[in-house]
Design a protein around this motif. Sequence first.
Motif, mmCIF file in Angstrom:
data_model
loop_
_atom_site.group_PDB
_atom_site.id
_atom_site.type_symbol
_atom_site.label_atom_id
_atom_site.label_comp_id
_atom_site.label_asym_id
_atom_site.label_seq_id
_atom_site.Cartn_x
_atom_site.Cartn_y
_atom_site.Cartn_z
ATOM 1 N N GLU A 170 0.668 -1.253 0.308
ATOM 2 C CA GLU A 170 -0.138 -0.240 -0.128
ATOM 3 C C GLU A 170 0.819 1.599 0.210
ATOM 4 O O GLU A 170 0.409 1.800 -0.504
ATOM 5 N N HIS A 171 2.020 0.770 0.347
ATOM 6 C CA HIS A 171 3.089 2.573 1.080
ATOM 7 C C HIS A 171 4.377 1.810 0.303
ATOM 8 O O HIS A 171 4.932 2.008 0.963
ATOM 9 N N PRO A 172 4.029 2.230 -1.514
ATOM 10 C CA PRO A 172 6.099 1.782 -1.053
ATOM 11 C C PRO A 172 6.486 2.715 -1.101
ATOM 12 O O PRO A 172 6.606 3.828 -1.045
ATOM 13 N N ALA A 173 8.317 1.564 -0.580
ATOM 14 C CA ALA A 173 8.738 3.184 -0.405
ATOM 15 C C ALA A 173 9.324 3.483 -1.925
ATOM 16 O O ALA A 173 10.003 2.942 -2.377
ATOM 17 N N ASP A 174 9.789 5.163 -1.409
ATOM 18 C CA ASP A 174 10.503 5.983 -2.829
ATOM 19 C C ASP A 174 12.509 5.628 -2.737
ATOM 20 O O ASP A 174 12.467 5.109 -1.943
ATOM 21 N N PRO A 175 12.171 5.117 -4.290
ATOM 22 C CA PRO A 175 13.671 4.228 -3.995
ATOM 23 C C PRO A 175 15.124 5.736 -4.232
ATOM 24 O O PRO A 175 15.936 5.525 -3.350
ATOM 25 N N ARG A 176 14.249 6.956 -4.686
ATOM 26 C CA ARG A 176 15.373 8.239 -4.525
ATOM 27 C C ARG A 176 15.930 8.519 -3.201
ATOM 28 O O ARG A 176 16.801 8.967 -2.487
ATOM 29 N N ALA A 177 14.674 8.092 -1.504
ATOM 30 C CA ALA A 177 14.572 8.947 -1.016
ATOM 31 C C ALA A 177 15.900 7.728 -0.137
ATOM 32 O O ALA A 177 16.239 8.780 1.177
ATOM 33 N N ASP A 178 16.582 6.790 -0.403
ATOM 34 C CA ASP A 178 17.089 6.141 0.056
ATOM 35 C C ASP A 178 18.792 6.372 -0.732
ATOM 36 O O ASP A 178 19.833 6.976 0.532
#
Length: 120
Positions: free
Chosen positions: A76-84
């Motif tokens: 439901e809330h996928p992680a944003d790969p850019r945030a990592d």
Amino acid sequence: MFDIASSELLLVVLVALLVIGPKDLPKALRVVGKWVGKARGVAAHFRSGFDEMVRQSEIEELEKKWKAENERIMREHPADPRADVLGDDAAAPADAPAAATGGQPELPMDPPSAEAAPKA
């Protein structure tokens, strides 16, 4: 555990007194007490082993539920790969800072220096 009435217990004591005799009765009672103690120890060991198996089963069920719930939340809330890679700022939309300041980029608020102040 055992439902023995006082009259039945008195009958058992009288039969034991007649069969074993008054001389050897204390020794026989000690032997019986040791056997009862061993039986209680075995029962306690069995009960603790059974309780441990039940506890392990419950833990495994909880882990399965937690894993399923975690997978549902991650879907439901996928992680944003850019945030990592870029940090928390990359997760925000590109126009968010400009919209908050009315289209102007944010500038650091430094106190005026003595050189920039007008001389009177």
